[in-house]
Enzyme design. Sequence first.
Site, PDB file in Angstrom:
ATOM      1  N   LYS A   1       0.798  -1.222   0.000  1.00  0.00           N
ATOM      2  CA  LYS A   1       0.000   0.000   0.000  1.00  0.00           C
ATOM      3  C   LYS A   1       0.835   1.279   0.000  1.00  0.00           C
ATOM      4  O   LYS A   1       0.351   2.327  -0.411  1.00  0.00           O
ATOM      5  CB  LYS A   1      -0.966   0.004   1.196  1.00  0.00           C
ATOM      6  CG  LYS A   1      -2.091  -0.996   1.028  1.00  0.00           C
ATOM      7  CD  LYS A   1      -3.216  -0.697   2.005  1.00  0.00           C
ATOM      8  CE  LYS A   1      -4.389  -1.641   1.793  1.00  0.00           C
ATOM      9  NZ  LYS A   1      -4.163  -2.945   2.480  1.00  0.00           N
TER      10      LYS A   1
ATOM     11  N   GLU B   1      -9.700   6.203   4.327  1.00  0.00           N
ATOM     12  CA  GLU B   1     -10.318   5.193   5.168  1.00  0.00           C
ATOM     13  C   GLU B   1      -9.310   4.057   5.317  1.00  0.00           C
ATOM     14  O   GLU B   1      -8.385   3.947   4.524  1.00  0.00           O
ATOM     15  CB  GLU B   1     -11.595   4.663   4.528  1.00  0.00           C
ATOM     16  CG  GLU B   1     -11.383   3.595   3.454  1.00  0.00           C
ATOM     17  CD  GLU B   1     -10.708   4.090   2.182  1.00  0.00           C
ATOM     18  OE1 GLU B   1     -10.871   5.279   1.851  1.00  0.00           O
ATOM     19  OE2 GLU B   1      -9.998   3.291   1.544  1.00  0.00           O
TER      20      GLU B   1
ATOM     21  N   SER C   1       1.670  -9.734  -0.536  1.00  0.00           N
ATOM     22  CA  SER C   1       1.320  -8.312  -0.458  1.00  0.00           C
ATOM     23  C   SER C   1       1.761  -7.618   0.828  1.00  0.00           C
ATOM     24  O   SER C   1       1.981  -6.416   0.832  1.00  0.00           O
ATOM     25  CB  SER C   1      -0.186  -8.129  -0.659  1.00  0.00           C
ATOM     26  OG  SER C   1      -0.913  -8.941   0.241  1.00  0.00           O
TER      27      SER C   1
HETATM   28  C1  PLP Z   1      -5.075  -3.988   2.192  1.00  0.00           C
HETATM   29  C2  PLP Z   1      -4.341  -5.208   1.920  1.00  0.00           C
HETATM   30  C3  PLP Z   1      -4.766  -6.095   0.931  1.00  0.00           C
HETATM   31  C4  PLP Z   1      -6.030  -5.918   0.157  1.00  0.00           C
HETATM   32  O1  PLP Z   1      -6.092  -4.800  -0.663  1.00  0.00           O
HETATM   33  P1  PLP Z   1      -5.981  -4.872  -2.228  1.00  0.00           P
HETATM   34  O2  PLP Z   1      -6.366  -3.519  -2.668  1.00  0.00           O
HETATM   35  O3  PLP Z   1      -6.936  -5.925  -2.719  1.00  0.00           O
HETATM   36  O4  PLP Z   1      -4.592  -5.221  -2.562  1.00  0.00           O
HETATM   37  C5  PLP Z   1      -3.981  -7.195   0.682  1.00  0.00           C
HETATM   38  N1  PLP Z   1      -2.854  -7.444   1.394  1.00  0.00           N
HETATM   39  C6  PLP Z   1      -2.424  -6.617   2.355  1.00  0.00           C
HETATM   40  C7  PLP Z   1      -1.191  -6.942   3.095  1.00  0.00           C
HETATM   41  C8  PLP Z   1      -3.159  -5.484   2.665  1.00  0.00           C
HETATM   42  O5  PLP Z   1      -2.722  -4.673   3.623  1.00  0.00           O
END
Ligand code: PLP
Length: 396
Positions: A91, A113, A379
């Site tokens: 993010k 948010e 992610s």
């Molecule tokens: C917020 C988050 C997601 C989900 O958000 P996407 O917009 O679908 O990528 C996935 N993995 C992590 C670690 C997150 O913090």
Amino acid sequence: MNIIKLPDEQGFYGAFGGQFVEEDLKKEFNKIADEFNKLKKDENFINEFNYLLKHYTGRPTPIYFAKNLSEKYGAEIYLKREDLNHTGAHKINHSIGEALLAKKLGKKKLIAETGAGQHGVAIATAAALMGLECDIYMGEIDVIKEKPNVDKMKILGANIIAVKSGQKTLKEAVDEAFIAYKKEYKTALYAIGSVVGPHPFPMIVEYFQSVVGREARKQFLELVNTLPDYVVACVGGGSNSIGIFDGFIDDVNTKLIGVEPLGKGEKLGQNAASLTYGKDGIIHGFKCKLLQDEKGNIKDAYSIASGLDYPGVGPKHCYLNDIKRAQYKTIDDKEALSAFFELSKAEGIIPALESSHAIAYAIELAKENKNKKILVNLSGRGDKDIEFVLNNKISQ
Ligand SMILES: *Cc1c(COP(=O)(O)O)cnc(C)c1O
């Protein structure tokens, strides 16, 4: 296959997206879209963004061959290490982009948010870096569940607004943040947390996240000498998945798989699998696959991973699903938790509960597809989830 890369003038990707907002906001959003399209071609802006990604965030993040996991299941599993980014997830990529954009637009404040708190921390970080004010809206339940992230945001100088309406989670936080933004849009930028919302936000967030896919394709070719058979990523709003998919979108032999949270089960309210169970509808100013009952009431979404519990999903994913360029599968809470422990023990990498959904699906794939090459977008890291997992006495 002729794949639409950018939305049309009205912000549609095929049947999805658009700009379902009031006239004055439409004007503001179109202004932001025009500015953004100019900045995309501005060398100074691109250089500034790339400089921060490299020296501040720590990009490029590596690709790691998960040898132990691969040996156990018989396929080659590779991880794109977005967990190694500053602040612990992908993010930060779009947060820095959005803060930079706010500066260029002459705005003084970011409004955002957050669900798991990851986006909030990333935005609060980017706001601190750029000297912007920062208001973060967060469901009261998430404020409690994600305390370490709340503390971090406060330290970073953000104002936290705990949202007490409805289910007190991500959906209500988005509602309240949007109401605040409508009052403040002349001096503030809505720093959305995923590839969702009215045009041009999905397009902007995708642009900032596409660095993940660009890096991953190049790195994979260097490391493995070929392209992956599968690219797997979890889907909440869809930003980390669209980011990595972008790199491989024209490689038609590479299958793109988005993994949605099945939560506790198939029933409405038990999951957040919008593409699997949703019907066409409008939420937060855009059209997408949406979890709703027969009367069209939007249903609260659920997942063990706060970052995934959104009832809608990015319009580009709805489009990629329609044209079958990407497939969307589901993983439930238990399977995600099991993958959380499995990756931790096999590789010494504690994944975020969100990312654990992608890992779990990759393991399923590996069992059935020996010798295939699977690239997973890891992610984020799981530090934020440890207290929650332990307090709930979930262990294996
Ligand atoms: C917020 C988050 C997601 C989900 O958000 P996407 O917009 O679908 O990528 C996935 N993995 C992590 C670690 C997150 O913090």
